[in-house]
Design a protein around this motif. Structure first.
Motif, PDB file in Angstrom:
ATOM      1  N   ASP A  86       0.826  -1.205   0.000  1.00 27.42           N
ATOM      2  CA  ASP A  86       0.000   0.000   0.000  1.00 27.42           C
ATOM      3  C   ASP A  86       0.865   1.262   0.000  1.00 27.42           C
ATOM      4  N   ARG A  87       1.928   1.273   0.807  1.00 27.88           N
ATOM      5  CA  ARG A  87       2.805   2.445   0.829  1.00 27.88           C
ATOM      6  C   ARG A  87       3.443   2.670  -0.539  1.00 27.88           C
ATOM      7  N   VAL A  88       3.879   1.592  -1.167  1.00 25.79           N
ATOM      8  CA  VAL A  88       4.535   1.709  -2.472  1.00 25.79           C
ATOM      9  C   VAL A  88       3.538   2.193  -3.523  1.00 25.79           C
ATOM     10  N   ALA A  89       2.334   1.622  -3.523  1.00 29.93           N
ATOM     11  CA  ALA A  89       1.319   2.012  -4.512  1.00 29.93           C
ATOM     12  C   ALA A  89       0.929   3.472  -4.350  1.00 29.93           C
ATOM     13  N   ALA A  90       0.911   3.962  -3.115  1.00 30.68           N
ATOM     14  CA  ALA A  90       0.525   5.352  -2.879  1.00 30.68           C
ATOM     15  C   ALA A  90       1.485   6.328  -3.541  1.00 30.68           C
ATOM     16  N   LEU A  91       2.733   5.908  -3.737  1.00 29.81           N
ATOM     17  CA  LEU A  91       3.717   6.779  -4.380  1.00 29.81           C
ATOM     18  C   LEU A  91       3.938   6.408  -5.849  1.00 29.81           C
ATOM     19  N   GLY A  92       3.115   5.497  -6.372  1.00 24.99           N
ATOM     20  CA  GLY A  92       3.244   5.109  -7.779  1.00 24.99           C
ATOM     21  C   GLY A  92       4.459   4.254  -8.059  1.00 24.99           C
ATOM     22  N   GLY A  93       4.919   3.507  -7.049  1.00 23.26           N
ATOM     23  CA  GLY A  93       6.094   2.661  -7.220  1.00 23.26           C
ATOM     24  C   GLY A  93       5.723   1.223  -7.520  1.00 23.26           C
ATOM     25  N   THR A  94       6.725   0.353  -7.474  1.00 19.68           N
ATOM     26  CA  THR A  94       6.516  -1.079  -7.709  1.00 19.68           C
ATOM     27  C   THR A  94       7.105  -1.858  -6.543  1.00 19.68           C
ATOM     28  N   CYS A  95       6.495  -2.999  -6.258  1.00 16.85           N
ATOM     29  CA  CYS A  95       6.921  -3.829  -5.134  1.00 16.85           C
ATOM     30  C   CYS A  95       6.884  -5.285  -5.553  1.00 16.85           C
ATOM     31  N   VAL A  96       7.984  -5.987  -5.330  1.00  8.05           N
ATOM     32  CA  VAL A  96       8.068  -7.418  -5.625  1.00  8.05           C
ATOM     33  C   VAL A  96       8.481  -8.121  -4.347  1.00  8.05           C
ATOM     34  N   VAL A  97       7.650  -9.066  -3.901  1.00  3.72           N
ATOM     35  CA  VAL A  97       7.934  -9.830  -2.682  1.00  3.72           C
ATOM     36  C   VAL A  97       8.169 -11.279  -3.060  1.00  3.72           C
ATOM     37  N   THR A  98       9.336 -11.793  -2.691  1.00  3.15           N
ATOM     38  CA  THR A  98       9.655 -13.205  -2.912  1.00  3.15           C
ATOM     39  C   THR A  98       9.828 -13.843  -1.539  1.00  3.15           C
ATOM     40  N   SER A  99       8.909 -14.763  -1.199  1.00  2.81           N
ATOM     41  CA  SER A  99       8.922 -15.323   0.155  1.00  2.81           C
ATOM     42  C   SER A  99       8.410 -16.750   0.150  1.00  2.81           C
ATOM     43  N   PRO A 100       9.171 -17.655  -0.479  1.00  7.07           N
ATOM     44  CA  PRO A 100       8.732 -19.062  -0.469  1.00  7.07           C
ATOM     45  C   PRO A 100       8.835 -19.651   0.931  1.00  7.07           C
ATOM     46  N   PRO A 101       7.958 -20.574   1.277  1.00  2.17           N
ATOM     47  CA  PRO A 101       8.028 -21.197   2.614  1.00  2.17           C
ATOM     48  C   PRO A 101       9.399 -21.836   2.860  1.00  2.17           C
ATOM     49  N   GLY A 102      10.025 -21.440   3.955  1.00  2.00           N
ATOM     50  CA  GLY A 102      11.324 -21.964   4.324  1.00  2.00           C
ATOM     51  C   GLY A 102      12.485 -21.377   3.557  1.00  2.00           C
ATOM     52  N   GLY A 103      12.244 -20.439   2.680  1.00  5.98           N
ATOM     53  CA  GLY A 103      13.307 -19.909   1.831  1.00  5.98           C
ATOM     54  C   GLY A 103      13.650 -18.465   2.080  1.00  5.98           C
ATOM     55  N   GLY A 104      13.234 -17.917   3.217  1.00  5.82           N
ATOM     56  CA  GLY A 104      13.524 -16.525   3.485  1.00  5.82           C
ATOM     57  C   GLY A 104      12.619 -15.583   2.702  1.00  5.82           C
ATOM     58  N   THR A 105      12.844 -14.287   2.916  1.00  4.32           N
ATOM     59  CA  THR A 105      12.009 -13.273   2.282  1.00  4.32           C
ATOM     60  C   THR A 105      12.890 -12.195   1.670  1.00  4.32           C
ATOM     61  N   ALA A 106      12.525 -11.773   0.452  1.00  5.59           N
ATOM     62  CA  ALA A 106      13.197 -10.645  -0.200  1.00  5.59           C
ATOM     63  C   ALA A 106      12.123  -9.676  -0.674  1.00  5.59           C
ATOM     64  N   ILE A 107      12.211  -8.451  -0.174  1.00 10.55           N
ATOM     65  CA  ILE A 107      11.269  -7.398  -0.577  1.00 10.55           C
ATOM     66  C   ILE A 107      12.046  -6.380  -1.398  1.00 10.55           C
ATOM     67  N   SER A 108      11.649  -6.247  -2.668  1.00 15.07           N
ATOM     68  CA  SER A 108      12.313  -5.303  -3.578  1.00 15.07           C
ATOM     69  C   SER A 108      11.316  -4.205  -3.941  1.00 15.07           C
ATOM     70  N   VAL A 109      11.693  -2.968  -3.676  1.00 16.90           N
ATOM     71  CA  VAL A 109      10.800  -1.832  -3.859  1.00 16.90           C
ATOM     72  C   VAL A 109      11.493  -0.795  -4.724  1.00 16.90           C
TER      73      VAL A 109
END
Length: 546
Positions: free
Chosen positions: A507-530
Motif C-alpha cells: 500500500d505504501r509503495v502504490a501510494a507513491l506510484g512505485g513497484t513492489c516485488v515480494v519473494t517469500s517461499p516457505p522456508g526460503g527466506g524473504t526478499a522485498i524489492s521496492v
C-alpha cells in the motif's frame, strides 16, 4: 435450410431446366450457342436472386431476375413456329427494356434522369413494334434493315448513357457503378455490332456474332458480382478507420480516415466539444450523426449526398468511427480519473507525513520537555532527601519516569524519526538497526531524496526488519538502497521461514506510484524489492555510505 440458401439453388435449378427446354432445338445444330444462351439466362436469374437479398437492392434484384427469364424466353423462336417466334421476339423487347432500365438506374432504385426514362420507353416501343411487324406481317427487306439500324443505334446510345453516368459518378457511387457500367456498355456495343453485322455479312457470321453477344452479356452478372465484392470491401474499411484512429486519435485523423473509407475528399467532421457545431449548415451535404452506444451525439459528419445509396457502408464506417471516438473519450476520462486518484493518494501520503512530523514535534517540545523538567526536579528532591523515609519512593518515581521517557522517545521515533529529517535515510536506518537484537548489514548511499520517498523507504525497511525479527525467526538481515536519476531502489532480505505477505508495504509503495516485488517461499527466506519514483536531492561528501 435458410431461405437465403434455398432461393439461389431454386433459381439455378429452374433456370437450368428452362434453358434446356427453350433451347432444345439448338442443342444439336449449335450446342455452343445453346450453352451460352442458357448460361446468360441462368446467371441473370441467379444474380437477380442474390441482389434481391440485399436491403437496398430488392427492386433491382427482382428486375434483373426478370431480365434472365426474358432472355431465356427469347430462344423460343428456335422452335420455328410463327406463334413461338412472335413470343420470342416479344420476350426480346422485354429483355431490352427491363435490362436497360435496371442498368441505367443501378445502384439507385429509380431512373433519376428524364433522358434515361425516355430511352427505356423508346427502346421498348421500337423493339415491340419491330417484333409485331415481323411476327404478324411479312415486311420487306427495307423494313428489316431499318429496324436493325434503329436497334443498333439504341444499343450504341445505351452504351453512351452508361459511360456518361460513370463519368459523373463520384466516390463510392463510382466504385459501385464502374464494374456494372463497363460490362453493360460492352454488352450494348456487342449487340450493336451483331445487328450491324447481320446487315453487312452473310449468314456464315451470324453464329459467331451471336456467340460474341452472349459472351459479352455474361460479363454483366460478373460486373454485379465485382460490385458486391467491392461493397463488402468498402464496409471492411471500418477496420481501417479503427486502426487509423488508434494510431492517432484526433479530429484530423478521424476526418482523413473517413475521407479515405468513404471516398469523399470533401468530407468534414465536427466533434462535440472540439469543433463545436450545433446544427449542420445548409450546404446540401448529407449529415450523418456520430452516436455513442447510449445514443448520445458525439459529433456530425457532412459528406456527399450520393452516399445515401451506400447506407450499409456508411453505417459500418461511421459506426466504427463512433465506437473508436467513444472509447477514446472513455479512456481519456479514465486517465484523468487515474491521475486524480494518483494525485489524491500522493496528497494523502504527504498529509500523513506532515501529521507525523507535527506529532513528533509536539511530543518532543511538549510532553518530553515536561517529563525532562519533572526528572530534573525529582533528581533535586532525591539529592536533598538522602536518608529520608520517602527516599525509596522518589527513587521508584525516577525509575518509572525514565521508562516513560524511553517509551515516549520510541513512540516519537515510530511516528517520524527526527534523525530521518536531519541526517537522512542512512543514519535513520542505522538507528533502527542498532535497536534490533540481530546484526543488520546496511548498504545505503549518502544521499537525500524527496521527503515522502525517504519516509516511505524508512518505514518499509523498519517494518520489514521488525517482522523478520518478530515473526520470521531470521538470523541474518540485509538492507540495500540504490538510486538512479529518478528512482530509489530498496531491498530488504532475511533468512527466515518465509511465507510473508506485507500488504502495508504494498500500500505504501502504490501510494507513491512505485513497484513492489515480494519473494517469500516457505522456508526460503524473504526478499522485498521496492522501487519508488523520486529524484536524488543532495549528494553528500564521499565516504558517508554505511
Amino acid at each position: 435450410m435458410p431461405t437465403s440458401r434455398i432461393a439461389p439453388i431454386a433459381a439455378l435449378v429452374a433456370g437450368g431446366i428452362a434453358a434446356v427446354a427453350v433451347g432444345w432445338p439448338m442443342w444439336t445444330p449449335s450446342p455452343v450457342q445453346a450453352v451460352l444462351n442458357g448460361a446468360v439466362g441462368v446467371t441473370f436469374l441467379l444474380t437477380g436472386v442474390l441482389l434481391r437479398s440485399g436491403d437496398d437492392q430488392r427492386g433491382n434484384g427482382l428486375r434483373l431476375g426478370l431480365v434472365g427469364f426474358a432472355w431465356l424466353g427469347v430462344w423460343l423462336e428456335a422452335y420455328g413456329t410463327r406463334p413461338l417466334v412472335l413470343v420470342g421476339w416479344l420476350f426480346g423487347a422485354l429483355f431490352v427494356s427491363v435490362g436497360a432500365a435496371v442498368l441505367l438506374r443501378y445502384p439507385e432504385d429509380r431512373l433519376a434522369h428524364r433522358l434515361h426514362r425516355g430511352f427505356v420507353v423508346a427502346a421498348f416501343g421500337w423493339t415491340v413494334a419491330g417484333s409485331l411487324a415481323r411476327g404478324l406481317f411479312t415486311p420487306g427487306p427495307g423494313v428489316l434493315v431499318m429496324f436493325n439500324i434503329g436497334a443498333a443505334v439504341l444499343a450504341v446510345l445505351f452504351s453512351g448513357l452508361l459511360v456518361a453516368r460513370l463519368v459523373r459518378a463520384r466516390g463510392l457511387r463510382r466504385q459501385d457503378l464502374m464494374p456494372v457500367a463497363v460490362a453493360a456498355a460492352g454488352a450494348g456495343l456487342a449487340l450493336g455490332f451483331r445487328l450491324v453485322g447481320s446487315l453487312l455479312s452473310t449468314t456464315s457470321l451470324a453464329s459467331p456474332l451471336r456467340a460474341a453477344e452472349a459472351t459479352a452479356l455474361l460479363a454483366v452478372p460478373g460486373g454485379f458480382l465485382v460490385a458486391a465484392v467491392r461493397r463488402r470491401l468498402a464496409r471492411a474499411a471500418a477496420a481501417e478507420v479503427i486502426l487509423a484512429l488508434e494510431r492517432s486519435p484526433s479530429v484530423e485523423s478521424l476526418r482523413d480516415a473517413l475521407r479515405r473509407a468513404l471516398r469523399d475528399p470533401l468530407l468534414d467532421v465536427y466533434v462535440s466539444g472540439l469543433s463545436g457545431l450545433a446544427e449542420p449548415p445548409a450546404s446540401g451535404r448529407l449529415a450523418v450523426p456520430l452516436l455513442s452506444s447510449d445514443g448520445d451525439r458525439l459529433g456530425l459528419i457532412l459528406t456527399d449526398p450520393a452516399l445515401a445509396r451506400n447506407a450499409a457502408t456508411v453505417r459500418a464506417v461511421v459506426g466504427a468511427a463512433a465506437l473508436v471516438l467513444e472509447n477514446s473519450r472513455l479512456q481519456a476520462g479514465l486517465r484523468d480519473r487515474l491521475a486524480e486518484v494518483v494525485d489524491s493518494r500522493a496528497r494523502i501520503v504527504e498529509a500523513g507525513l506532515t501529521e507525523r512530523r507535527r506529532l513528533e514535534r509536539d511530543l518532543h517540545d511538549g510532553a518530553q520537555q515536561l517529563l525532562f523538567g519533572l526528572s530534573m526536579r525529582l533528581g533535586t528532591l532525591r539529592a536533598y532527601g538522602a536518608g529520608q523515609p520517602w527516599q525509596a519512593m522518589v527513587d521508584h518515581a525516577v525509575t518509572d519516569l525514565r521508562a516513560a521517557q524511553q517509551e515516549l522517545r520510541e513512540l516519537a521515533q515510530g511516528l517520524h524519526p527526527a534523525l530521518l529529517g536531519t541526517a537522512g535515510l542512512g543514519p535513520a536506518l542505522e538507528s533502527v538497526a542498532s535497536r534490533l537484537p540481530l546484526p543488520v548489514r546496511l548498504a545505503v548511499p549518502a544521499r537525500r531524496w524527496d521527503p515522502p520517498v525517504e519516509a516511505a523507504a524508512y518505514f518499509i525497511a523498519a517494518e520489514a526488519l521488525t517482522n523478520a525479527v518478530k515473526h520470521a525467526r531470521a538470523t541474518d538481515l540485509t538492507v540495500t538502497v540504490a538510486d538512479d536519476a529518478d528512482a530509489l531502489r530498496l531491498t530488504v532480505t532475511d533468512d527466515g521461514i518465509g511465507g510473508a505477505e506485507p500488504r502495508s508495504v504494498r500500500d505504501r509503495v502504490a501510494a507513491l506510484g512505485g513497484t513492489c516485488v515480494v519473494t517469500s517461499p516457505p522456508g526460503g527466506g524473504t526478499a522485498i524489492s521496492v522501487e519508488l519514483p523520486g529524484s536524488s536531492l543532495v549528494v553528500d561528501p564521499p565516504g558517508a555510505a554505511l
